[in-house]
Design a protein around this motif. Structure first.
Motif, mmCIF file in Angstrom:
data_model
loop_
_atom_site.group_PDB
_atom_site.id
_atom_site.type_symbol
_atom_site.label_atom_id
_atom_site.label_comp_id
_atom_site.label_asym_id
_atom_site.label_seq_id
_atom_site.Cartn_x
_atom_site.Cartn_y
_atom_site.Cartn_z
ATOM 1 N N ASP A 358 0.855 -1.073 0.351
ATOM 2 C CA ASP A 358 -0.058 -0.386 0.036
ATOM 3 C C ASP A 358 0.415 1.116 -0.008
ATOM 4 O O ASP A 358 1.392 1.656 0.961
ATOM 5 N N PHE A 359 1.070 1.777 -0.746
ATOM 6 C CA PHE A 359 1.653 3.084 -1.474
ATOM 7 C C PHE A 359 0.971 4.075 -1.781
ATOM 8 O O PHE A 359 1.843 5.095 -2.752
ATOM 9 N N GLU A 360 -0.409 4.292 -1.269
ATOM 10 C CA GLU A 360 -0.792 4.657 -1.916
ATOM 11 C C GLU A 360 -0.394 6.270 -1.497
ATOM 12 O O GLU A 360 -0.575 7.572 -2.692
ATOM 13 N N TRP A 361 0.439 6.897 -0.564
ATOM 14 C CA TRP A 361 0.960 7.787 0.164
ATOM 15 C C TRP A 361 1.442 8.059 -0.725
ATOM 16 O O TRP A 361 2.012 9.179 -0.596
ATOM 17 N N VAL A 362 2.480 7.337 -1.832
ATOM 18 C CA VAL A 362 3.159 8.071 -2.566
ATOM 19 C C VAL A 362 2.710 8.724 -3.834
ATOM 20 O O VAL A 362 2.381 8.120 -4.230
ATOM 21 N N LYS A 363 2.878 10.194 -4.247
ATOM 22 C CA LYS A 363 1.767 10.647 -4.525
ATOM 23 C C LYS A 363 3.404 11.059 -6.081
ATOM 24 O O LYS A 363 3.863 11.750 -6.496
ATOM 25 N N ILE A 364 4.254 9.961 -6.509
ATOM 26 C CA ILE A 364 5.094 10.247 -7.492
ATOM 27 C C ILE A 364 4.751 8.841 -8.525
ATOM 28 O O ILE A 364 5.043 8.028 -8.191
ATOM 29 N N PRO A 365 4.976 9.300 -10.079
ATOM 30 C CA PRO A 365 4.683 7.860 -10.678
ATOM 31 C C PRO A 365 6.050 7.211 -10.775
ATOM 32 O O PRO A 365 6.707 6.885 -11.587
ATOM 33 N N VAL A 366 5.696 5.806 -9.945
ATOM 34 C CA VAL A 366 7.277 4.749 -9.569
ATOM 35 C C VAL A 366 6.390 3.568 -9.788
ATOM 36 O O VAL A 366 7.189 2.280 -8.878
ATOM 37 N N PHE A 367 5.271 3.499 -9.781
ATOM 38 C CA PHE A 367 4.567 2.176 -9.445
ATOM 39 C C PHE A 367 3.558 1.966 -10.953
ATOM 40 O O PHE A 367 3.530 2.893 -11.827
ATOM 41 N N ASN A 368 3.926 0.358 -10.897
ATOM 42 C CA ASN A 368 3.038 -0.110 -12.371
ATOM 43 C C ASN A 368 2.081 -0.418 -12.592
ATOM 44 O O ASN A 368 1.639 0.620 -11.693
ATOM 45 N N GLU A 369 0.803 -0.425 -13.123
ATOM 46 C CA GLU A 369 -0.299 -0.364 -13.503
ATOM 47 C C GLU A 369 -1.058 -1.586 -12.632
ATOM 48 O O GLU A 369 -2.252 -1.373 -11.921
ATOM 49 N N LYS A 370 -0.397 -2.626 -11.815
ATOM 50 C CA LYS A 370 -0.589 -3.229 -10.126
ATOM 51 C C LYS A 370 0.029 -2.588 -8.980
ATOM 52 O O LYS A 370 -0.610 -3.048 -7.323
ATOM 53 N N GLY A 371 0.286 -1.484 -9.187
ATOM 54 C CA GLY A 371 0.371 -1.078 -7.924
ATOM 55 C C GLY A 371 1.967 -1.279 -7.518
ATOM 56 O O GLY A 371 2.246 -0.819 -6.083
ATOM 57 N N LEU A 372 2.985 -1.911 -8.056
ATOM 58 C CA LEU A 372 4.375 -2.351 -7.719
ATOM 59 C C LEU A 372 5.417 -1.146 -7.694
ATOM 60 O O LEU A 372 5.672 -0.807 -9.096
ATOM 61 N N PRO A 373 6.098 -1.139 -6.835
ATOM 62 C CA PRO A 373 7.329 -0.311 -7.601
ATOM 63 C C PRO A 373 8.003 -0.872 -8.420
ATOM 64 O O PRO A 373 8.339 -1.702 -9.591
ATOM 65 N N ILE A 374 8.232 -0.106 -9.568
ATOM 66 C CA ILE A 374 9.244 0.089 -9.891
ATOM 67 C C ILE A 374 10.841 0.358 -10.013
ATOM 68 O O ILE A 374 10.878 1.591 -10.206
ATOM 69 N N HIS A 375 11.660 -0.558 -9.769
ATOM 70 C CA HIS A 375 13.297 -0.141 -9.813
ATOM 71 C C HIS A 375 14.150 -1.588 -10.344
ATOM 72 O O HIS A 375 13.781 -1.750 -11.256
#
Length: 427
Positions: A358-375
């Motif tokens: 649950d990273f809804e509080w991160v208002k920066i586009p670093v997630f894929n369509e499933k809400g998983l971190p892209i790194h």
């Protein structure tokens, strides 16, 4: 107990830091240690009021690590006890983390849940429930187990049945008298099922597609064999499952009482009732998938594949090892199609169905369509923003005590390089 002296020292008015670290678990403290080694000004924000709160309050009484103590290798704090091949129990894990806190002395503010993280022209803005901070760089070291997953079928269970998530299970005495259903056969589900089984409770276990592994093979812990074989040095870019590796279910096994296998076929022979996955639930009547045999066969196949890889290594290296003494079973239990909870003596259900991010509080586009971190090894596409402590961030040990320190050191070097470049640019 750990000391809180360092907390008092942070009651000042400073609101800007070179680096903000979110989370003070093993990842956050490892990050703080490595940043201190680099001389980087930083603060650690922790939502809870104490260190290791989840380990203290969200584990059952007989909980223990499934990895041997020698793999507890937080940076600057490798395990130094007299039982490196043993498995820490819950209180020992808490002691290990609290002693690390006292050693690292991280600049931490407790009771500071982050409400939002946004990007600014100068860096980042971090808002907690009480303060607003800014930073040039931010490390999200808050893990990936944020929200409990409980299947929607739970809404169709009779109200008389107590339902809890695995994080809230303590022991069989904390449950009402009667039989218990455990849903899910990852590490927690199988260990809780065993805990109840050993206590004498009648257990009903819904079996998923998790793999299993033998605790030992030919005289050694499987972990020791895999370490010698270089498995734990395998990076995600070389893993057969590639990007899917972080989402694979962990192999079920236990470190309890010195460590042993968890073999569901043997549990069934001893009286545990096994079922396939729940496919439907209505008016207290559960329907199950016809996949019990398939799931048990798959778990056995994975265990055999690991044994075979070790055997190949033994033969290629000419190692003299004792014979395999594992107990095997070919028993195929009956696979019921349904179960009426209204007529059974099942009084409680433990949902061992894991967690989600649950990273809804991160208002920066670093997630894929499933809400998983892209790194890539914790480095995101947004300059100055990093993740730490995720599963398979780089190796199998990234989300564990084993290699989280390696990843923290890697990021600390990147952070220091960026900080020094920024300082030179402003000079």
């Amino acid at each position: 107990m750990y000391s809180s002296d360092r907390i008092v020292a942070l009651e000042g008015s400073q609101t800007h830091f070179d680096v903000i670290v979110v989370g003070s678990g093993q990842a956050g403290m490892s990050m703080s240690y490595c940043l201190q080694q680099q001389g980087i000004d930083h603060i650690v924000l922790e939502k809870n009021s104490t260190i290791a709160k989840n380990w203290k309050e969200e584990r059952w009484e007989e909980f223990c690590l499934v990895t041997p103590n020698w793999q507890c290798q937080l940076p600057g704090h490798f395990y130094s006890g007299d039982d490196p091949n043993g498995f820490m129990v819950k209180d020992e894990i808490v002691d290990y983390l609290e002693s690390y806190f006292n050693k690292v002395r991280p600049p931490i503010r407790f009771n500071s849940p982050v409400r939002s993280l946004t990007k600014t022209e100068q860096g980042f803005e971090v808002r907690t429930s009480t303060h607003t901070y800014t930073a040039t760089q931010v490390v999200l070291a808050c893990g990936s187990y944020h929200k409990t997953n409980i299947l929607p079928f739970s809404q169709s269970f009779p109200e008389s049945i107590l339902q809890i998530h695995s994080k809230d299970y303590k022991d069989e005495k904390s449950l009402p008298e009667g039989e218990v259903m455990v849903v899910g056969t990852g590490q927690s589900g199988c260990q809780i099922a065993e805990d109840l089984h050993l206590s004498g409770r009648k257990v009903h276990l819904c079996v998923g597609s998790a793999p299993r592994v033998n605790r030992r093979y030919r005289g050694r812990d499987v972990v020791d064999w895999l370490e010698d074989m270089g498995y734990y040095e395998t990076t995600i870019d070389k893993h057969p499952d590639g990007e899917n590796a972080p989402h694979s279910t962990n192999h079920y096994v236990t470190g309890r009482d010195g460590g042993r296998d968890l073999n569901l076929r043997i549990f069934a022979e001893q009286g545990m009732n096994l079922y396939g996955k729940i496919r439907a639930a209505q008016n207290g009547i559960l329907g199950f998938e016809a996949d019990l045999k398939e799931n048990l066969d798959y778990a056995d196949a994975v265990a055999k594949r690991i044994r075979d890889s070790i055997e190949k290594y033994i033969q290629s290296e000419g190692i003299n090892a004792p014979e395999d003494e594992n107990e095997h079973s070919d028993y195929t239990p009956p696979s019921p199609e349904s179960l009426n909870l209204n007529t059974e003596n099942i009084t409680s259900v433990v949902w061992a169905t894991g967690f989600s991010m649950d990273f809804e509080w991160v208002k920066i586009p670093v997630f894929n369509e499933k809400g998983l971190p892209i790194h890539k090894r914790g480095i995101t596409g947004v300059d100055g923003l990093y993740f730490l402590g995720l599963n398979w961030m780089n190796t199998w040990g990234s989300g564990r005590f084993f290699h989280v320190g390696r990843d923290a050191q890697f990021l600390a070097e990147k952070i220091a390089s960026k900080a020094h470049n920024y300082t030179r640019a402003m000079a």
